[in-house]
Each structure stands twice: as C-alpha cells, then as structure tokens.
Write a protein that holds these residues in place. Structure first.
Motif, PDB file in Angstrom:
ATOM      1  N   UNK A 142       0.836  -1.209   0.000  1.00  0.00           N
ATOM      2  CA  UNK A 142       0.000   0.000   0.000  1.00  0.00           C
ATOM      3  C   UNK A 142       0.865   1.251   0.000  1.00  0.00           C
ATOM      4  N   UNK A 143       1.953   1.234   0.750  1.00  0.00           N
ATOM      5  CA  UNK A 143       2.821   2.415   0.807  1.00  0.00           C
ATOM      6  C   UNK A 143       3.453   2.710  -0.553  1.00  0.00           C
ATOM      7  N   UNK A 144       3.564   1.708  -1.405  1.00  0.00           N
ATOM      8  CA  UNK A 144       4.184   1.896  -2.724  1.00  0.00           C
ATOM      9  C   UNK A 144       3.165   2.185  -3.820  1.00  0.00           C
ATOM     10  N   UNK A 145       1.900   2.389  -3.458  1.00  0.00           N
ATOM     11  CA  UNK A 145       0.867   2.653  -4.459  1.00  0.00           C
ATOM     12  C   UNK A 145       1.192   3.919  -5.253  1.00  0.00           C
ATOM     13  N   UNK A 146       1.014   3.848  -6.575  1.00  0.00           N
ATOM     14  CA  UNK A 146       1.411   4.936  -7.463  1.00  0.00           C
ATOM     15  C   UNK A 146       0.488   5.001  -8.669  1.00  0.00           C
TER      16      UNK A 146
ATOM     17  N   UNK B 242      -7.527  -3.244  -4.653  1.00  0.00           N
ATOM     18  CA  UNK B 242      -6.716  -3.464  -5.841  1.00  0.00           C
ATOM     19  C   UNK B 242      -6.022  -2.158  -6.191  1.00  0.00           C
ATOM     20  N   UNK B 243      -4.729  -2.237  -6.485  1.00  0.00           N
ATOM     21  CA  UNK B 243      -3.963  -1.007  -6.726  1.00  0.00           C
ATOM     22  C   UNK B 243      -2.783  -1.277  -7.647  1.00  0.00           C
ATOM     23  N   UNK B 244      -2.185  -0.173  -8.129  1.00  0.00           N
ATOM     24  CA  UNK B 244      -0.928  -0.235  -8.865  1.00  0.00           C
ATOM     25  C   UNK B 244       0.197   0.170  -7.923  1.00  0.00           C
ATOM     26  N   UNK B 245       1.336  -0.491  -8.042  1.00  0.00           N
ATOM     27  CA  UNK B 245       2.471  -0.162  -7.180  1.00  0.00           C
ATOM     28  C   UNK B 245       3.771  -0.543  -7.863  1.00  0.00           C
ATOM     29  N   UNK B 246       4.803   0.226  -7.532  1.00  0.00           N
ATOM     30  CA  UNK B 246       6.160  -0.145  -7.960  1.00  0.00           C
ATOM     31  C   UNK B 246       6.818  -0.852  -6.793  1.00  0.00           C
ATOM     32  N   UNK B 247       6.890  -2.160  -6.875  1.00  0.00           N
ATOM     33  CA  UNK B 247       7.422  -2.937  -5.764  1.00  0.00           C
ATOM     34  C   UNK B 247       8.028  -4.233  -6.308  1.00  0.00           C
ATOM     35  N   UNK B 248       9.098  -4.675  -5.653  1.00  0.00           N
ATOM     36  CA  UNK B 248       9.790  -5.892  -6.080  1.00  0.00           C
ATOM     37  C   UNK B 248      10.144  -5.819  -7.568  1.00  0.00           C
ATOM     38  N   UNK B 249      10.735  -4.692  -7.983  1.00  0.00           N
ATOM     39  CA  UNK B 249      11.069  -4.486  -9.368  1.00  0.00           C
ATOM     40  C   UNK B 249      12.522  -4.074  -9.506  1.00  0.00           C
ATOM     41  N   UNK B 250      13.038  -4.108 -10.711  1.00  0.00           N
ATOM     42  CA  UNK B 250      14.429  -3.745 -10.942  1.00  0.00           C
ATOM     43  C   UNK B 250      14.616  -2.237 -10.796  1.00  0.00           C
TER      44      UNK B 250
ATOM     45  N   UNK C 253      17.003  -0.400 -12.107  1.00  0.00           N
ATOM     46  CA  UNK C 253      17.432   0.224 -13.360  1.00  0.00           C
ATOM     47  C   UNK C 253      16.266   0.417 -14.332  1.00  0.00           C
ATOM     48  N   UNK C 254      15.317  -0.500 -14.327  1.00  0.00           N
ATOM     49  CA  UNK C 254      14.159  -0.418 -15.223  1.00  0.00           C
ATOM     50  C   UNK C 254      12.907  -0.801 -14.457  1.00  0.00           C
ATOM     51  N   UNK C 255      12.437   0.080 -13.563  1.00  0.00           N
ATOM     52  CA  UNK C 255      11.287  -0.265 -12.717  1.00  0.00           C
ATOM     53  C   UNK C 255      10.005  -0.438 -13.520  1.00  0.00           C
ATOM     54  N   UNK C 256       9.237  -1.428 -13.119  1.00  0.00           N
ATOM     55  CA  UNK C 256       7.958  -1.694 -13.751  1.00  0.00           C
ATOM     56  C   UNK C 256       6.892  -1.845 -12.668  1.00  0.00           C
ATOM     57  N   UNK C 257       5.682  -1.372 -12.930  1.00  0.00           N
ATOM     58  CA  UNK C 257       4.623  -1.496 -11.933  1.00  0.00           C
ATOM     59  C   UNK C 257       3.995  -2.887 -11.940  1.00  0.00           C
ATOM     60  N   UNK C 258       3.347  -3.212 -10.854  1.00  0.00           N
ATOM     61  CA  UNK C 258       2.533  -4.422 -10.768  1.00  0.00           C
ATOM     62  C   UNK C 258       1.134  -4.025 -10.319  1.00  0.00           C
ATOM     63  N   UNK C 259       0.182  -4.839 -10.699  1.00  0.00           N
ATOM     64  CA  UNK C 259      -1.183  -4.659 -10.196  1.00  0.00           C
ATOM     65  C   UNK C 259      -1.399  -5.691  -9.093  1.00  0.00           C
ATOM     66  N   UNK C 260      -1.829  -5.240  -7.934  1.00  0.00           N
ATOM     67  CA  UNK C 260      -1.957  -6.119  -6.765  1.00  0.00           C
ATOM     68  C   UNK C 260      -3.389  -6.049  -6.236  1.00  0.00           C
ATOM     69  N   UNK C 261      -3.909  -7.203  -5.890  1.00  0.00           N
ATOM     70  CA  UNK C 261      -5.248  -7.284  -5.290  1.00  0.00           C
ATOM     71  C   UNK C 261      -5.172  -8.047  -3.983  1.00  0.00           C
ATOM     72  N   UNK C 262      -5.738  -7.475  -2.937  1.00  0.00           N
ATOM     73  CA  UNK C 262      -5.907  -8.170  -1.658  1.00  0.00           C
ATOM     74  C   UNK C 262      -7.388  -8.512  -1.499  1.00  0.00           C
TER      75      UNK C 262
END
Length: 231
Positions: free
Chosen positions: A72-76, A99-107, A109-118
């Motif tokens: 949740x803290x990484x929601x963007x 459900x949210x978008x977040x940049x987490x557990x990513x590289x 150098x080339x960060x990519x977002x993930x969609x996460x649902x709890x």
C-alpha cells in the motif's frame, strides 16, 4: 532360656502385614496425589497450547500486516495501455478488498509497476494476487484479470466476525464513506492513507484470544507517476 526362645518365636510369627483400613487410606492418598499430578500436567498443557496459539496468531498477523503495508505504501498512479492519461493508484477500494498499482519488487534500473489485489477467500485467508506488466515502458499493459502472475495467502484464520480489513482516510485523516457503487476516480485520488485492521484467530476452540493488529498506512506517492510516460 525357654522364655527367650518363646519370645523370639512370637516375634517371627507376628508378621501380620497391612490391615484393610491402612490399605484403603493408602489407596485414597495415592488417588488424591495422582489427581493432583494429572491436574497440574493438564493445566500446563492447556497453558502451553493457549500460548502457542496466541504466538501463532501474532506471527501470522504480523507477517500479513507487513506485506499489506509494504504494498500500500508503494501505491502509485500509472498510465495503463489504452488510457490517454494517468489513472488513480487505487483501482478498487472496498472494506475487504483492495486493488492497486504499485512499484514494488522491481528492478531499480528499469522499474515496472505491478497490479496487486488483496481479498479474502472462502477459507477466510487474506490472499494477494499480482499481475506483472507485459510492457517494457509506459503505457503499461497487464494480463487479463483471470490470468494472474502469482496468487498466494499472506494471512489465514481470519474470523467471520472480524472487522473490515481496509478503511480509507483522506488528507485530514478522516474516514471516507464508501459509496454503494464504489469510489469514483476523483474520490480515489483523495485517499491519502489506508487503515489496515488484521484479526487472526488460529485457535478453533477459542481458548486463546484473537490477535488484532491495526496500522494506518500513508500513500505518499499516490499522485505521482514514478516513471514518465513515453512521448
């Protein structure tokens, strides 16, 4: 001499053993002692089991809270494929589902977002579903909703009577009422923090009390796109 021999013979023949009253008293005392020992062992066993279940509940709640807080803290905000502009960080925000978008557990150098649902499944487990983007740059594309990248439980044994997991707060730290049809995009952008309440009860007998953890998680990057859209 005759008297002495007679006395010794009487001593040898005076081996009468334990009388019935003495035997009954001994058995009674042994029974009482055995009951006391069994009671103490049973008491220690119940206490140990109760403490073990309480510890188990605390461990599970702590691990689940840590994961929810981290995401949740990484929601963007991001710009999904097919959208002309950024969309809110929160896709869906309900009492027991988020459900949210977040940049987490990513590289880095080339960060990519993930969609996460709890969400909570029928077995009363708090589940985490993730969809990793299939794009290399913004605008971002994600697999279909029915084709998640990963699905895993992050907490189990949530009681049916547990309070709602998610509560949404505005910038003044005031709870936001959830409309019947869910938040609009404009309202989603007003969510400044999420209050997470996670209750876990691993003891089916109820001897050990449920463990409840509560944390208000700020969303510092909710109005920011971490990666600029490709011109």
């Amino acid at each position: 001499m005759t008297r002495l021999i007679a006395t010794r013979l009487r001593g040898h023949h005076d081996d009468r053993g334990v009388t019935l009253p003495e035997l009954l008293v001994t058995m009674l005392l042994m029974s009482i002692l055995s009951l006391m020992v069994v009671g103490m062992v049973a008491g220690f066993s119940r206490t140990f089991a109760r403490e073990r279940e309480a510890t188990d509940s605390t461990t599970i709640a702590s691990a689940g809270m840590k994961e929810v807080t981290r995401v949740v803290r990484a929601a963007t905000e991001i710009r999904p494929a097919g959208e002309p502009d950024n969309v809110p960080a929160f896709i869906d925000a309900r009492p027991n589902e988020l459900t949210l978008y977040a940049y987490i557990d990513t590289a880095a150098a080339a960060p990519k977002p993930v969609k996460v649902r709890f969400w909570i499944d029928p077995q009363r487990r708090l589940m985490e579903t993730r969809w990793v983007t299939t794009s290399t740059a913004s605008p971002w594309s994600f697999p279909a909703t029915g084709a998640p990248t990963t699905v895993r439980p992050i907490a189990r044994s949530l009681p049916v009577t547990a309070p709602a997991v998610f509560e949404y707060l505005d910038k003044d730290n005031e709870p936001m009422a959830i409309p019947a049809g869910g938040f609009s995009d404009a309202q989603k952008r007003l969510i400044a923090a999420v209050r997470v309440t996670l209750t876990v009860q691993t003891d089916p007998t109820g001897r050990a009390k449920a463990v409840t953890m509560r944390n208000a998680v700020g969303v510092p990057n909710r109005a920011l796109d971490r990666v600029r859209a490709t011109p």
